[in-house]
Design a protein around this motif. Structure first.
Motif, PDB file in Angstrom:
ATOM      1  N   ARG A 160      37.121  33.758  38.805  1.00 34.53           N
ATOM      2  CA  ARG A 160      36.127  34.051  37.773  1.00 34.53           C
ATOM      3  C   ARG A 160      35.959  35.562  37.690  1.00 34.53           C
ATOM      4  NH1 ARG A 160      33.832  29.350  39.804  1.00 34.53           N
ATOM      5  NH2 ARG A 160      32.696  30.534  41.387  1.00 34.53           N
ATOM      6  N   GLU A 183      39.496  33.323  34.806  1.00 32.93           N
ATOM      7  CA  GLU A 183      38.525  32.665  33.921  1.00 32.93           C
ATOM      8  C   GLU A 183      37.458  33.724  33.611  1.00 32.93           C
ATOM      9  OE1 GLU A 183      34.834  29.627  34.621  1.00 32.93           O
ATOM     10  OE2 GLU A 183      36.727  29.129  35.596  1.00 32.93           O
ATOM     11  N   ILE A 185      34.273  35.898  32.053  1.00 35.51           N
ATOM     12  CA  ILE A 185      32.874  35.848  31.636  1.00 35.51           C
ATOM     13  C   ILE A 185      32.577  37.186  30.969  1.00 35.51           C
ATOM     14  CG2 ILE A 185      30.495  35.495  32.372  1.00 35.51           C
ATOM     15  CD1 ILE A 185      31.712  34.435  35.073  1.00 35.51           C
ATOM     16  N   ALA A 223      30.903  35.548  40.569  1.00 34.28           N
ATOM     17  CA  ALA A 223      32.163  36.148  40.128  1.00 34.28           C
ATOM     18  C   ALA A 223      33.032  36.516  41.322  1.00 34.28           C
ATOM     19  CB  ALA A 223      31.889  37.395  39.288  1.00 34.28           C
TER      20      ALA A 223
END
Length: 320
Positions: A160, A183, A185, A223
């Protein structure tokens, strides 16, 4: 005190000396560093008069004596590192970016916000065929810087990756993180930039103006990597707080006041020059999209105001 506006002037076209190229500029990206240099409010403070701009792309018009790396007609990019000594420990090991004798384009040597620019032939980078020069200009700084950040951050499939600040650099950092399998954010305070992040494939978006980004990222599990493109020390602290255990904080922006406070340690990442070829190859292969907004070079002062006001959703480009 507010800085004086930049002047648009006719000056003589320079002649390349030994080891130099004369480049006819096709496009030149506008970076925050250019604005700080022009206003004398950053860590690098050039001596006027000078020509700013360190994201110049153009065609080699003249080749100075002794140049063998490039020839007339080549399209090249002129990066921030304009010249290095070539003899210090950093240079001889191929890591010129920390060279203490370096010259920087658009700061200690004239840059690309002009019709023509001189460049050291050893430090320009040839642009692959088939890439729009308007897209190459941002890659010369924003692209290679964010690519290096993601690479040094060790992003791997499934990680993340929180991108703090979507814009001229952030939209590229997001794409590189996704290429590495992350992934993503996207965190910003404007819906327009978050909409851009969604279009580019962000798995999650957080409007930090209405939602606590730390709580939102923690709700996702934290994260693995946080990449910070915003200059506020508060945002750096939020990025640090959003990390899960063992996470990596990657600082790309320069904090206002040049200081930051973190509960554990400070991290400074350097060294980007070797990544130009990879950044250009990824773009030539269609793996990244560069979002630019073109402006006339004569409008540089209003362009700088728009960048400082965060009024440009992607990367602003100056055209001679």
């Amino acid at each position: 005190m507010r800085a004086e506006p930049l002047e648009i002037k006719e000056v003589p076209t320079p002649t390349p000396g030994a080891g130099q190229l004369l480049v006819r500029i096709e496009a030149s990206g506008l970076c925050h560093t250019d604005i700080h240099a022009a206003r004398g409010d950053g860590p690098a403070r050039p001596t006027p008069p000078f020509l700013p701009g360190h994201e110049g792309v153009g065609i080699v018009e003249l080749v100075g004596p002794g140049v063998t790396e490039h020839t007339t007609g080549d399209r090249v990019a002129i990066p921030w590192l304009g010249h290095a000594c070539g003899t210090c420990d950093y240079c001889v090991t191929g890591w010129e970016t920390p060279c203490e004798a370096q010259q920087n384009t658009g700061c200690s040597v004239d840059g690309g916000h002009a019709a023509f620019a001189l460049a050291d032939a050893r430090y320009v980078v040839r642009v692959p065929e088939g890439i729009d020069p308007a897209e190459v200009a941002p890659l010369t700084c924003a692209g290679v810087t964010t690519y290096r950040a993601v690479k040094v951050g060790g992003v791997s499939p499934g990680d993340r990756v929180a991108i703090f600040g979507i814009g001229g650099l952030g939209h590229l950092a997001q794409q590189y993180a996704q290429i590495f399998g992350g992934e993503t954010i996207a965190i910003d305070v404007t819906e327009e930039k978050l909409a851009l992040a969604k279009r580019l494939g962000a798995a999650h978006v957080v409007n930090a103006a209405t939602t606590d980004p730390v709580a939102a990222i923690e709700a996702l599990g934290g994260a693995d990597v946080a990449v910070v493109l915003a200059a506020s020390p508060r945002i750096i602290e939020q990025a640090h707080a959003s990390l899960r255990r063992g996470g990596r904080l990657i600082l790309v922006s320069s904090p206002k006041g040049s200081t930051m406070a973190l509960p554990i340690f400070q991290t400074v990442l350097k060294g980007i020059r070797a990544d130009f070829a990879e950044v250009f190859r990824l773009h030539a292969a269609g793996r990244t999209r560069v979002m630019v907004e073109p402006r006339a070079l004569d409008d540089i002062n209003s362009a700088m105001e728009d960048v400082l006001a965060a009024g440009v959703p992607a990367h602003l480009l100056l055209l001679p």
